[in-house]
Enzyme design. Structure first.
Site, mmCIF file in Angstrom:
data_model
loop_
_atom_site.group_PDB
_atom_site.id
_atom_site.type_symbol
_atom_site.label_atom_id
_atom_site.label_comp_id
_atom_site.label_asym_id
_atom_site.label_seq_id
_atom_site.Cartn_x
_atom_site.Cartn_y
_atom_site.Cartn_z
ATOM 1 N N HIS A 88 0.874 -1.171 0.000
ATOM 2 C CA HIS A 88 0.000 0.000 0.000
ATOM 3 C C HIS A 88 0.913 1.224 0.000
ATOM 4 C CE1 HIS A 88 -2.436 -2.986 2.126
ATOM 5 N NE2 HIS A 88 -3.490 -2.274 2.002
ATOM 6 N N ASP A 104 2.204 2.272 3.444
ATOM 7 C CA ASP A 104 3.242 1.479 4.128
ATOM 8 C C ASP A 104 4.631 1.943 3.728
ATOM 9 O OD1 ASP A 104 0.898 0.007 3.963
ATOM 10 O OD2 ASP A 104 1.808 -1.565 2.738
ATOM 11 N N GLU A 127 -9.760 -13.370 -0.226
ATOM 12 C CA GLU A 127 -9.039 -13.685 1.011
ATOM 13 C C GLU A 127 -9.851 -14.678 1.833
ATOM 14 O OE1 GLU A 127 -7.273 -10.438 3.328
ATOM 15 O OE2 GLU A 127 -8.074 -11.360 5.140
ATOM 16 N N ASP A 145 -5.560 -13.837 -1.257
ATOM 17 C CA ASP A 145 -4.865 -13.512 -0.024
ATOM 18 C C ASP A 145 -5.001 -14.746 0.861
ATOM 19 O OD1 ASP A 145 -4.208 -10.991 -0.877
ATOM 20 O OD2 ASP A 145 -5.303 -9.928 0.688
ATOM 21 N N ASP A 160 -6.492 -12.377 10.268
ATOM 22 C CA ASP A 160 -5.367 -12.312 9.322
ATOM 23 C C ASP A 160 -4.176 -13.147 9.765
ATOM 24 O OD1 ASP A 160 -6.502 -10.741 7.331
ATOM 25 O OD2 ASP A 160 -5.860 -8.850 8.220
#
Ligand SMILES: [Co+2]
Ligand SMILES: [Co+2]
Ligand SMILES: [Co+2]
Ligand SMILES: [Co+2]
Ligand SMILES: [Co+2]
Ligand SMILES: [Co+2]
Ligand SMILES: [Co+2]
Ligand SMILES: [Co+2]
Lengths: 433, 433, 433, 433
Positions: C99, C102, C266, C294, C307
């Site tokens: 991203h 980041d 994901e 993901d 996650d």
């Protein structure tokens, strides 16, 4: 021998490379694991209810199974038993489990129920003596008949409490007659649909009395097995009193029964209560009330009890790991309180479902045993808590807030956290799977 | 007076037809309900944490609130207190609640934390004496700082246990200094992320010791309030030991503390554990451990703790109904452990959120009181269990399985179920809402 | 090379019997599976965000990680990149993902953000040319900054729409500059907290326009990669518009974009939406919009997005099975949008988490490939639907209700159900695992 | 008139202060709300299935209701119809709904089913002409019989597709004969139990064809009502294709049917899919496919479809608010697809359940109408998006990323967020309740 399972051979261990559907690939009863035969570790039981009495209905559909033994007579009940014992033999199952309502036709009243149960108990006994499996546990079905719609022990009507208590007595008698190794209580209707019409205090008191009577009766008749409660948070009722392991532990203590009663833990019920299966097993073991398991899973995307056969080896391995850590089964075992999907119409499906489940359990057990034997996981766990082994830590633990505050101040205790290493441990577990 | 809430008037009761946003439509502190002033029934508390310390972050976003008091110094802490007491006054709130970490800056070590806490406690005391609200409860935040990441009382590191115990001592001291009516423990990190690195038995034992020390210290210092545990099943941890009311009850019994500790029940946490709020209250009351409530809801479509202000009167009414049935609050009260949505940036939002919540609670209380006063619901409940009032039912309850089975047989007891009348009772409840 | 991962060797394949923690046991990049190198099948990507920018906070606790690169300057950003590329090298990762937020410090305005991004893009480019991994995808973080609290494309404020659109442009530019193979949009705040303040129609229209502009810009700049949407049902918002695969498909069709945009699926998000991972993959493949994955799981007992790194091989195998059935990845790959548990403080934890995940994926892929190659499962599936291959079935399918009713009547069509054989197929799958 | 409801009077509006159980307190058919009679707004329908055909079973228990009309003959079916029309009259219900399987006995084959249906249709028609209610919708039960266990339109067996299509034809005929205002499809088995045996692409294609034939047949016979699909995410199947509103919208577009088919939205199904009821209504309205509602709730603590009568006025108000915003019902209405709790055995329970539900809906409608009329909520919503009314915002929306980025840069657009005011709006809503 009936001809329901005609052409299906008795299953035996043939190894992982076998190409046959009707074989064990991993379950090898005589293989020794951690000093014990695999059969003696796993103590598999086949349940009578889902396999032989359930017609395949669900809330939106009726009967799908068409079994030659479906019917309300003693003839049907015996035909059903014949098929059941055929299946036990084909699967080489060391144990089975039953509810009274599965094995005998419903009678017009308690007397008739009792006569039917006794006659069928004799019929079972004969089959068991002739080489059938042993009885892991018996139980009374106090939830299917409409009289139990508002509970059995917790019913607002004392006559229903009485009917239930009397029925449990007959089922304990039958269990003892068949040398059952445990007696189970599942309070499927002990709970409520709405608080508005419920006297929570009264119902819990009655449930406590009921269980105390069960324990007393066990001692009176000299039943050597364990009394087990099977927790479940909900379904069929909106709230069920035996919610989970921790809840039942509180209930047992309240009625002074925590040394008398143990738990039968089902994976599906653990999930419905928001726990993992291994959590419930580990907690029961920690509290000294672990008894037995129902090895049937729920679907993680469904919010109700799907009672499916296990098929995920890593999950099963974690369950057996906690069981092995706790010393393994004593009176308990691995019951499949599992049912076929209602589309699985064929006799073969019944056999294959169990064969697959037994293999998954065998793989899980072997992985768990290897992990325990290697000791790396337990060593990591012990190291994490090693600080507590020091005398000063134990002294602190048994002191008081004032003293501790003084020490923190005077020694300027200002601890830094250490890695919990979860991923490293998860990798370690995967080495054994 | 600060100017943060400039232009916002002090709220007063103006009746349901008021057109003002800044008024109570239903909360009328002096109105008498069931013989008690509404203020004394509801015992509202405003929490310090969510209102004044939370920056508006969530797992996917950072700070949204820009408050003039955000910062790490004692100056900031005092400015924050000034605004907080302004808000208490505007809301006419009789109580507030705090965590140590909300009211004082984090220090470099325990000594500095303690000094900061003591100085702020004095600052609070002065404000309270000058006409501020009373303290419903104080508590220690043993979950935000990284040292607590693996638990406080249940940490693998004894130094962290010590730091936690010392901190609780200082918070109990502060609570007593401020004449707090309760002291709360919420074990947000007392649980685990993975069983793989967890010694369940050790952690539960340590948690039992910790709580026992808290109870001992309460007696030592002569604290007259109640010690309360706030159950929550999970979040932040995967599994939290104080799962729900039933779990905590089992824990308390195990350590002989069921007469010493009561519960602070939060609606949101009840929901996360699979229960309704009224269930948890009713169960705690039935077990003799009901203490206080956190009146903040979760969203039913979200699987985490949203800590929203209450806004559904029927739900709130059922909670107060169970509280009134249990005799109402003693030391406990109605705390809003609620936070604004992170998009609600304005000072007005803080005031309106509480005003609306207080009105919803007032409506719920009045409906509950009317329902209890009319007595129709309790009469229906009593009628449903009337069979148990008969001597023969009580005799049966205290007999044994053998005797009962004999009676069922000889009297041919063959009970028919009776309607549970759920919909009729739901209609009845709606008459009061 | 930084010294953050000092003493951690570069990982290589050492086989299942290796005793080293820092090795691949199953991931062997050059091993050929179904005619393709394993590396080319799996196309692993390491994500920048969770690994290098997340401080370890959660809703109840602050920062736990103490990384030398944490800070707001370009110096910090470059130090972070240095460590990141070290890690990519240690893991032998063929791809990474980022991203904008980041990789660059947040600036005071769009211009500064853009300058920072461009400088860091150059810095990345140099590292990539020097032997670093390729870019699987880039994306813009339109959810963390407070300006996005009410959405980006769906914000009530057109200026925020504009800021978002401009930011996406710069991120698409950066992605193309780095030869990214895809560009991803995750609409973490495109949804609502409450319907009460939401204009659903307007927001959906704006979101459609936004996506259309993204597609137009892709063509304008000649970006050859795929545009991907990542569905998620909720969290951070109560409701998110990109709920699941089926929802996004409907959205794409509505705006005529179903040939232009594919999906990044994901596992954790699938679970939150009530689906299995393999369901979402299979559905996307069936609808022609499967793009990438993901590969990070949620905890089944937690109702939020955890996650976590994958660790259950059977689950992973089913995901790859659906991917292989659909022909495997084209531009997509296996991104680990996974984060360490916040207690996993050590540099080693970062490496081990990925190593374990890559091994689990490799095992899953190999099992899936074997299952597909053997063909038994596909043969059973085909046999179940074989009736539809007959011309009369196809004719019936393309006729009308009248005609069909006539045929059912005249031919007395009265079909019997056939077993769905679920357990048999589950057993079959377990042979490959 | 049968004597099943003997002693139960016909219900009429008696006002909120009535002390009678058998009265409407809020539902006053002739009262005018927003220019329309309340009866014409709400368009209540009583369902045939749950009230007259369901025996009270659940997954753990059998029949609890003992109705004189239970049985398999045409005599029983007519007796059931007699009681049903008695109930419609007692409730003053303007509409009813049916499945074929509720109103006729199951025959041995399609021909017999059709004959039975036709005879019962005539029987219904006579009753309707004699003053009975109108038909809101009819439907075919394609899920209860074992032939449908693996789906109807999506069955692997084309003969079952054919049987289903033929059956729908007869049900559409019956619906038209009875002047039904809609025809509903609920695909209770259109989904799967396991992906392993499922050809997703084929099943979705067949479902598309099936629905297209239904639409064609509607036009062929000149049926003037709407075709409605009722979404549900799961239960009875693990995954159901008509998951929720957004999913069905995508499906309709794919087969070009989004102008031909609308939705029947049930609160309970919305909840199972992770949505609020008002979300599903608002979304359907926004997409132009809102049709009708099933006003029956689920229990928030249960993970399955409880189909309970509504009893929470605030929830119901939000649903009607979205309906009124969308212009109110056209062909649709408020169907109670609700069932008694299985403990509610008495004839009175059937009447009271509906009476309470109708009152809750009436209160909800009136609150929603007041809220809409006052306009404060809509004004706040409009104000939040007012920026989009400006020409430059619209120009920006229809430009491109390059242009927008240029403008953000040149004008240094750097927007600040504004409060979302959720709590303030929630307070506002509570003023009307
Ligand atoms: Co179960
Ligand atoms: Co069980
Ligand atoms: Co909370
Ligand atoms: Co709280
Ligand atoms: Co995620
Ligand atoms: Co992701
Ligand atoms: Co439903
Ligand atoms: Co419905």
């Amino acid at each position: 021998m009936t001809n329901f399972f005609a052409d299906i051979p008795q299953l035996s261990y043939q190894g992982a490379d076998s190409d046959s559907d009707f074989a064990f690939r991993h379950y090898n009863p005589d293989e020794v694991v951690l000093g014990r035969r695999m059969e003696d570790h796993l103590r598999f039981a086949v349940c009578y209810w889902h396999n032989f009495a359930w017609p395949g209905n669900d809330p939106f559909g009726g009967q799908t199974f068409q079994r030659p033994w479906f019917g309300d007579t003693m003839e049907h009940a015996k035909r059903k038993a014949d098929v059941a014992f055929d299946m036990f033999r084909i699967l080489n199952a060391p144990y089975f489990c039953f509810h009274d309502a599965d094995m005998r036709p419903e009678g017009a009243n308690f007397a008739e129920n009792t006569r039917n149960l006794e006659e069928m108990t004799d019929y079972f006994a004969a089959k068991m003596e002739a080489g059938g499996p042993k009885l892991l546990w018996g139980t009374a079905n106090l939830f299917s008949h409409r009289r139990y719609m508002a509970g059995a022990a917790t019913n607002p009507d004392p006559d229903i409490f009485a009917f239930s208590a009397a029925t449990v007595k007959t089922c304990m008698d039958a269990t003892q007659r068949l040398n059952g190794e445990n007696y189970v209580l599942w309070g499927g209707r002990e709970g409520y649909e709405t608080l508005l019409n419920t006297d929570l205090s009264k119902e819990l008191d009655h449930m406590g009395r009921f269980l105390s009577m069960v324990v007393d009766y066990k001692h009176k008749i000299g039943f050597k097995g364990a009394i087990l409660i099977e927790p479940k948070p909900q379904e069929p009722t909106k709230h069920q009193y035996d919610y989970d392991v921790a809840t039942v532990f509180g209930f047992l203590q309240r009625f002074g029964l925590e040394k008398e009663v143990k738990l039968n833990i089902e994976q599906g019920h653990a999930i419905l209560a928001g726990h993992s299966f291994e959590h419930e097993i580990a907690l029961a073991a920690s509290l000294g009330i672990f008894g037995s398991i129902d090895m049937n899973r729920n679907d993680y995307q469904s919010g109700w009890d799907t009672d499916q056969f296990p098929n995920n080896t890593p999950e099963v391995a974690m369950a057996y790991y906690e069981i092995l850590r706790a010393g393994g089964f004593t009176t308990g075992g691995t019951n499949f309180d599992a049912k076929l999907r209602r589309q699985s119409l064929d006799p073969q499906d019944l056999i294959l479902a169990h064969a697959g489940a037994m293999d998954v359990c065998a793989r899980g057990l072997k992985a768990a045993a290897a992990m325990l034997e290697d000791g790396k996981l337990e060593a990591a766990r012990a190291a994490r808590y090693a600080g507590w082994d020091k005398p000063e830590a134990q002294a602190m633990l048994h002191s008081d807030l004032d003293r501790i505050a003084g020490d923190v101040l005077s020694q300027n205790i200002n601890p830094n956290p250490r890695s919990g290493r979860q991923e490293r441990l998860e990798n370690l577990v995967n080495r054994y799977l």
